[in-house]
Design a protein around this motif. Structure first.
Motif, PDB file in Angstrom:
ATOM      1  N   ALA A  96      -1.837  20.020  -2.298  1.00  0.00           N
ATOM      2  CA  ALA A  96      -2.114  21.271  -3.007  1.00  0.00           C
ATOM      3  C   ALA A  96      -0.867  21.797  -3.714  1.00  0.00           C
ATOM      4  N   GLU A  97       0.260  21.766  -3.018  1.00  0.00           N
ATOM      5  CA  GLU A  97       1.502  22.256  -3.622  1.00  0.00           C
ATOM      6  C   GLU A  97       1.932  21.380  -4.789  1.00  0.00           C
ATOM      7  N   ALA A  98       1.775  20.059  -4.650  1.00  0.00           N
ATOM      8  CA  ALA A  98       2.168  19.145  -5.726  1.00  0.00           C
ATOM      9  C   ALA A  98       1.335  19.368  -6.983  1.00  0.00           C
ATOM     10  N   LEU A  99       0.078  19.800  -6.809  1.00  0.00           N
ATOM     11  CA  LEU A  99      -0.808  20.060  -7.937  1.00  0.00           C
ATOM     12  C   LEU A  99      -0.679  21.483  -8.463  1.00  0.00           C
ATOM     13  N   ASN A 100       0.263  22.241  -7.876  1.00  0.00           N
ATOM     14  CA  ASN A 100       0.486  23.630  -8.277  1.00  0.00           C
ATOM     15  C   ASN A 100      -0.783  24.475  -8.156  1.00  0.00           C
ATOM     16  N   MET A 101      -1.526  24.217  -7.070  1.00  0.00           N
ATOM     17  CA  MET A 101      -2.764  24.969  -6.836  1.00  0.00           C
ATOM     18  C   MET A 101      -2.407  26.309  -6.216  1.00  0.00           C
ATOM     19  N   THR A 102      -2.491  27.379  -7.001  1.00  0.00           N
ATOM     20  CA  THR A 102      -2.186  28.716  -6.502  1.00  0.00           C
ATOM     21  C   THR A 102      -3.365  29.253  -5.714  1.00  0.00           C
ATOM     22  N   GLY A 103      -3.047  30.152  -4.798  1.00  0.00           N
ATOM     23  CA  GLY A 103      -4.107  30.769  -4.001  1.00  0.00           C
ATOM     24  C   GLY A 103      -4.569  29.923  -2.840  1.00  0.00           C
ATOM     25  N   VAL A 104      -3.873  28.818  -2.575  1.00  0.00           N
ATOM     26  CA  VAL A 104      -4.221  27.994  -1.414  1.00  0.00           C
ATOM     27  C   VAL A 104      -3.364  28.445  -0.253  1.00  0.00           C
ATOM     28  N   GLN A 122       0.821  -1.209   0.000  1.00  0.00           N
ATOM     29  CA  GLN A 122       0.000   0.000   0.000  1.00  0.00           C
ATOM     30  C   GLN A 122       0.857   1.263   0.000  1.00  0.00           C
ATOM     31  N   TYR A 123       0.423   2.266  -0.760  1.00  0.00           N
ATOM     32  CA  TYR A 123       1.004   3.597  -0.697  1.00  0.00           C
ATOM     33  C   TYR A 123       0.307   4.394   0.410  1.00  0.00           C
ATOM     34  N   PRO A 124       0.900   5.521   0.857  1.00  0.00           N
ATOM     35  CA  PRO A 124       0.114   6.488   1.628  1.00  0.00           C
ATOM     36  C   PRO A 124      -1.097   6.912   0.785  1.00  0.00           C
ATOM     37  N   HIS A 125      -2.227   7.186   1.426  1.00  0.00           N
ATOM     38  CA  HIS A 125      -3.450   7.473   0.686  1.00  0.00           C
ATOM     39  C   HIS A 125      -3.277   8.648  -0.277  1.00  0.00           C
ATOM     40  N   VAL A 126      -2.615   9.713   0.175  1.00  0.00           N
ATOM     41  CA  VAL A 126      -2.457  10.878  -0.683  1.00  0.00           C
ATOM     42  C   VAL A 126      -1.565  10.570  -1.882  1.00  0.00           C
ATOM     43  N   THR A 127      -0.601   9.694  -1.703  1.00  0.00           N
ATOM     44  CA  THR A 127       0.275   9.294  -2.803  1.00  0.00           C
ATOM     45  C   THR A 127      -0.503   8.486  -3.838  1.00  0.00           C
ATOM     46  N   GLU A 128      -1.349   7.597  -3.372  1.00  0.00           N
ATOM     47  CA  GLU A 128      -2.177   6.803  -4.277  1.00  0.00           C
ATOM     48  C   GLU A 128      -3.087   7.702  -5.106  1.00  0.00           C
ATOM     49  N   ILE A 129      -3.711   8.690  -4.460  1.00  0.00           N
ATOM     50  CA  ILE A 129      -4.573   9.636  -5.176  1.00  0.00           C
ATOM     51  C   ILE A 129      -3.766  10.430  -6.201  1.00  0.00           C
ATOM     52  N   ALA A 130      -2.601  10.899  -5.791  1.00  0.00           N
ATOM     53  CA  ALA A 130      -1.765  11.701  -6.687  1.00  0.00           C
ATOM     54  C   ALA A 130      -1.329  10.894  -7.907  1.00  0.00           C
ATOM     55  N   LEU A 131      -0.986   9.629  -7.705  1.00  0.00           N
ATOM     56  CA  LEU A 131      -0.578   8.793  -8.828  1.00  0.00           C
ATOM     57  C   LEU A 131      -1.734   8.562  -9.799  1.00  0.00           C
ATOM     58  N   GLN A 132      -2.941   8.404  -9.253  1.00  0.00           N
ATOM     59  CA  GLN A 132      -4.113   8.251 -10.125  1.00  0.00           C
ATOM     60  C   GLN A 132      -4.358   9.515 -10.933  1.00  0.00           C
ATOM     61  N   ASN A 184      -1.847   9.687 -13.699  1.00  0.00           N
ATOM     62  CA  ASN A 184      -2.191   8.775 -14.794  1.00  0.00           C
ATOM     63  C   ASN A 184      -3.295   9.346 -15.679  1.00  0.00           C
ATOM     64  N   LEU A 185      -4.125  10.218 -15.102  1.00  0.00           N
ATOM     65  CA  LEU A 185      -5.190  10.861 -15.869  1.00  0.00           C
ATOM     66  C   LEU A 185      -4.693  12.087 -16.629  1.00  0.00           C
ATOM     67  N   GLY A 186      -3.401  12.378 -16.505  1.00  0.00           N
ATOM     68  CA  GLY A 186      -2.817  13.480 -17.255  1.00  0.00           C
ATOM     69  C   GLY A 186      -2.597  14.758 -16.484  1.00  0.00           C
ATOM     70  N   MET A 187      -2.873  14.738 -15.169  1.00  0.00           N
ATOM     71  CA  MET A 187      -2.679  15.937 -14.369  1.00  0.00           C
ATOM     72  C   MET A 187      -1.215  16.004 -13.917  1.00  0.00           C
ATOM     73  N   PRO A 188      -0.512  17.072 -14.256  1.00  0.00           N
ATOM     74  CA  PRO A 188       0.919  17.153 -13.903  1.00  0.00           C
ATOM     75  C   PRO A 188       1.117  17.411 -12.406  1.00  0.00           C
ATOM     76  N   LEU A 189       2.186  16.838 -11.877  1.00  0.00           N
ATOM     77  CA  LEU A 189       2.573  17.046 -10.478  1.00  0.00           C
ATOM     78  C   LEU A 189       3.973  17.641 -10.437  1.00  0.00           C
ATOM     79  N   SER A 190       4.184  18.616  -9.581  1.00  0.00           N
ATOM     80  CA  SER A 190       5.529  19.175  -9.431  1.00  0.00           C
ATOM     81  C   SER A 190       6.424  18.249  -8.612  1.00  0.00           C
ATOM     82  N   PHE A 191       5.826  17.406  -7.769  1.00  0.00           N
ATOM     83  CA  PHE A 191       6.536  16.367  -7.025  1.00  0.00           C
ATOM     84  C   PHE A 191       5.485  15.383  -6.534  1.00  0.00           C
TER      85      PHE A 191
END
Length: 291
Positions: free
Chosen positions: A274-282, A245-255, A258-265
């Motif tokens: 939020a930071e990995a998804l480059n969500m500004t204004g958070v 098992q991965y950490p839950h947030v890691t599993e979500i991020a990997l999914q 795979n759907l094409g959403m870029p991650l900075s890390f």
């Protein structure tokens, strides 16, 4: 940095087994580091703990190959009693760690120090400090056999911590605990890390491992297949093939990736998503609420 635990090409086979349970395992753990051992059932995690603790070869016989070095000294050169002061071991089941010869928690925690011949006044002082540290001072007069699983696990930890070993080896301490009891145990482990103890932990709760551990050892069918900092191991594509098992947030991020959403890390902690998804204004409050 001082190396506290050093295994070199270690293989081990139990007396009644035809196959080796550990196969050519090599790694080093530095002083003050928190290392988690993960892997599926039967991967050799508990046997590896028994090797670090010295139960192999001092208690469990069989065939041991390679070198096990603890604090610059070969395991074969230690006596089991000496290892008890150097390496503290907390079993998976707290019900078997209670001595059964003491009527209350205070005396149970003091038992190991009594066996070492520590002066009575020092025993009292150290036990009082540890009871407060692990927040079980209110249980001091309770019979250990009247406690819940979570309370017994804290007593088991207190009984080891009071001995002040340099190394703590802890085998699945939260397997029988609810979320509150689990958090309490990890709070104690965190305190031990802050005090400079070298910690080796077997655990299946990946979210907590990602939160607290420095490094991961990944075991698979007796072999050490991955070894490194927590984030690097979880981010390695090879990790998935071991079906751990991965950490839950890691599993979500990997999914999402795979759907094409870029991650900075690759996030391993909830607050990082939020930071990995480059969500500004958070803002910081919003990030905290993600945890």
């Amino acid at each position: 940095m001082t190396v506290m635990i050093d295994l070199k090409n270690v293989s081990y086979r139990y007396p009644v087994s035809d196959d080796f349970v550990l196969k050519n395992v090599s790694f080093s753990i530095e002083k003050g580091k928190f290392t988690a051992i993960i892997g599926n059932n039967g991967s050799g995690k508990t046997t590896l703990c028994n090797t670090i603790r010295g139960f192999i070869p001092h208690f469990y016989k069989g065939d041991l190959e390679g070198e096990v070095i603890v604090d610059k000294k070969r395991m074969s050169d230690y006596q089991l009693g000496q290892l008890g002061e150097k390496v503290g071991y907390v079993f998976q089941n707290p019900f078997i760690q209670v001595s059964g010869v003491k009527d209350n928690v205070f005396e149970e925690v003091a038992y190991g120090l009594e066996n070492l011949g520590v002066p009575v006044e020092e025993i009292k002082k150290r036990v009082e400090e540890v009871l407060t540290l692990v927040k079980i001072e209110h249980l001091r007069d309770k019979n250990p056999f009247d406690l819940s699983g979570g309370q017994r696990q804290r007593v088991a930890l207190a009984s080891i911590i009071v001995m002040d070993p340099d190394i703590l080896v802890i085998d699945e301490p939260t397997s029988q605990l609810d979320p509150i009891g689990t958090e309490q145990i990890f709070d104690i482990i965190r305190l031990m890390k802050e005090r400079g103890k070298t910690i080796v932990l077997v655990e299946h709760k990946m979210d907590l491992i990602a939160e607290y551990a420095d490094n991961l050892l990944v075991m698979h069918e007796g072999e050490l297949v991955m070894n490194g900092p927590v984030r690097e191991v979880f981010a390695n594509p090879a990790f998935r093939k071991y079906e751990i098992q991965y950490p839950h947030v890691t599993e979500i991020a990997l999914q999402l990736q795979n759907l094409g959403m870029p991650l900075s890390f690759l996030p391993v902690r909830d607050i990082e998503l939020a930071e990995a998804l480059n969500m500004t204004g958070v803002n910081e409050y919003d990030r905290t609420s993600l945890k």
